[in-house]
Scaffold this active site. Sequence first.
Site, mmCIF file in Angstrom:
data_model
loop_
_atom_site.group_PDB
_atom_site.id
_atom_site.type_symbol
_atom_site.label_atom_id
_atom_site.label_comp_id
_atom_site.label_asym_id
_atom_site.label_seq_id
_atom_site.Cartn_x
_atom_site.Cartn_y
_atom_site.Cartn_z
ATOM 1 N N HIS A 451 -23.693 -54.966 -54.125
ATOM 2 C CA HIS A 451 -23.664 -54.283 -52.832
ATOM 3 C C HIS A 451 -22.962 -55.166 -51.805
ATOM 4 C CE1 HIS A 451 -26.037 -52.505 -49.209
ATOM 5 N NE2 HIS A 451 -24.871 -51.925 -49.361
ATOM 6 N N LEU A 462 -23.475 -60.793 -50.245
ATOM 7 C CA LEU A 462 -23.412 -59.860 -51.375
ATOM 8 C C LEU A 462 -24.831 -59.745 -51.935
ATOM 9 C CD1 LEU A 462 -21.990 -58.177 -53.609
ATOM 10 C CD2 LEU A 462 -21.695 -60.319 -54.861
ATOM 11 N N GLU A 463 -25.284 -58.495 -52.055
ATOM 12 C CA GLU A 463 -26.597 -58.248 -52.634
ATOM 13 C C GLU A 463 -26.356 -57.822 -54.080
ATOM 14 O OE1 GLU A 463 -30.378 -56.062 -50.437
ATOM 15 O OE2 GLU A 463 -28.469 -55.089 -50.376
ATOM 16 N N VAL A 464 -26.841 -58.603 -55.016
ATOM 17 C CA VAL A 464 -26.714 -58.222 -56.424
ATOM 18 C C VAL A 464 -28.031 -57.573 -56.837
ATOM 19 C CG1 VAL A 464 -26.632 -59.171 -58.765
ATOM 20 C CG2 VAL A 464 -24.960 -59.917 -57.065
ATOM 21 N N TYR A 499 -32.725 -54.538 -50.484
ATOM 22 C CA TYR A 499 -33.446 -55.318 -49.469
ATOM 23 C C TYR A 499 -32.864 -55.102 -48.068
ATOM 24 C CZ TYR A 499 -35.030 -59.312 -46.692
ATOM 25 O OH TYR A 499 -35.551 -60.098 -45.685
#
Length: 716
Positions: A451, A462-464, A499
């Site tokens: 994301h 960066l949201e993994v 999140y």
Amino acid sequence: MNALSLTVSDGIAIITIDLPNEPVNKFSASVIAEFDAMLTQIEGNGAVKAAVLISGKPDVFIAGADIDAFLEFKSAADAEAASASGHRMMSRLEKSRVPVVAAIHGACLGAGLEMSLACAYRIATDHPKTVLALPETQLGLIPGAGGTQRLPKVIGLQAALDMILTAKNVRAKKALQSGLIDELVHPAILRDIAIQRAKALAAGSLRGHNRKKPGALASLLEGNPLGRAIVFRQARKMTLKKTRGSYPALPAAIDAVEAGYRGTAALGYATEARLFGEMAATAASRELIFLFFATTSLKKDSGVTGASPAALPVTQIGVLGTGFMGAGIAAIAAMQGIPVRFKDMKHEQVGRGLAAVRAVLQERLTKKQISRQQFDDQLSLVSGTIEYTGFGNVPLVIEAVFEDLAVKHQVLAEIEKVLPRTAIFASNTSTIPIAQVAEGAPYPENVIGMHFFSPVQKMPLLEVIVTPRTAPEVIATTVAVGRKLGKTVIVVNDAPGFYVNRILAPYINEAGRMLDEGVAIEAIDRAMLDYGFPVGPITLLDEVGLDIAGKSGAILSKAFGDRLKPSASLGQVLASGRLGRKSKKGFYLYDEAGKKGGVDESVYALLPTGARRTALSADEMRHRCPLAMVNEAVRCLEENIIRSPRDGDIGAVFGIGFPPFRGGPFRCIDFVGAAEIVRQLEAMNVKHPGRFVPSALLVSMAREGKRFYPATGKPV
Ligand code: NAI
């Protein structure tokens, strides 16, 4: 000697700094003591006429002070004493009978630059890794080893204030133009030229500090007390406007610089030491230093809990969807030298995507961040297609197609036929659970979320997102790629909103509910700017797009009930057809070019209370939105969405712009105290039933007097 070594030949001492077992050189009390001893040694050696200071590390000169040591300061007085001891050594160096040439290759930051400024002559390499900066204000501090005093003398007052207040990196070529360095050379000849210049200094045929003469206007302003008073006043005004008083180190740095012009040199240095001490004891500095440690520890985290497999090599990536996000992702990959196969449905869309990639790179070229050659090379790494040709060896594909599960499933089914068996399929979805994307995939263990935030090339996070089925090597590889793309990466578990959007929702909703109650748009935005967010929540709604916010709000309220129900105001304004900035119609006015103006008063007629506006207490304005966000962040920890408070704080600061000087939601709770936060939530919940029920974890922490981070020592 531990960090320093010495060779003497032909009258020239070569001092090499190379801290053992450390990737970079950094300053500490012990390194200062070594320099002191080294100066005594070379000054006492009659054969030594001049010296060269050079680094033994491949691409670092001196990266600054040892930040771990800052944690040992027990008081402002401790930090002041450390600064004063640095001053003594630098002053000795500056006045030594042995002139020293700083031979700079690689990062020359903080105390490293301050030391160079005390040297008689500075040579730097013309290499992309060579950057010079005084980054102390980013840690809530001011330069403490003479930077506020020597820098203005070398490059001029305005240029020095700019460098100190922005903490920005200055490349070697720019440094030469400003007079920050005296000479620019190719890395291969740095050492030899430094020795030659040392000899010339010793012979008296060269003088250092060939400072570039300031331009006419600059000297008019800087050359007299009245002019300087204008410069200082202007700097204070700009700083206050930008930071709203939340970063005390900035005005303190200006005070220190000014003290150097007002009185004796001794007063200038004493003021710098005192203010360095005072800043080291501020809460803002403690939180900014925490963020430094948190990001450093995150960089070493593979993203896999427990034993971690090695990341697989990724030498090429595929990007599906050449729209807004796809183009951003392709651009940042190209910037890192990674070839990109770029696919959409029609040539026209591919062409638009390639043009968007070009525009991102062009901006870097215009800002001189890359050369024309690098621009050409990077652009040539992105190749477009409307078929799946060229995907046969691609180890990682990122999809950024329409936000529609059926479309995501369709591209997944198509591409699985051509990809290698082990290839990773990463979805950039902002709202669809990754487990749903993976449904029906032949290899669900290869499916993961990446994301990115918009604009991709600017947003650092960066949201993994991982599902229970995602394979550990897929996680480790994706995290490594994210980092290679220049992002700060947090790994989160799969749940609606992941999140970042999950904790953003209650914050935005509360702002919307204030609108429902009749509070003025600008009052809400101003309250959150004062709290420290970079943009107000209503401005953010316009930026993100009311349609996107509405869609995400609906998903979250479906998943979590009334607690995350969007405001009536958002629904009504969206229903009227306003989409925010992209439609040039939202809560604010936009001109033809899309530039934001004042509040669009006509929007009030669309809100539940109409044009009738009411005021809210300052206390409620200030606390309501952040409290809702902080409470939701704790729920995410409780539900295992995030892996640690550290990830939660980093995600909020880097993904949303949670005020960095507050450290993040979890640091905030530790600072205020869980019991006090619970009390505030309960009080708010009486006024707004159901939305501020303290999370169970918070209540238990309050009861037991617990914290998320240790109270002393290294926070993470
Ligand atoms: P966009 O509408 O600009 O781009 C989507 C592109 O996908 C279009 O070029 C379209 O032609 C292409 N496409 C659609 N079906 C395709 C197919 N079957 N094969 C190949 N290409 C296809 O949308 P945007 O904003 O770039 O969003 C893409 C994804 O990124 C969405 O999942 C969105 O939720 C997500 N996202 C968007 C953010 C944003 O701020 N816009 C932020 C984070 C994630």
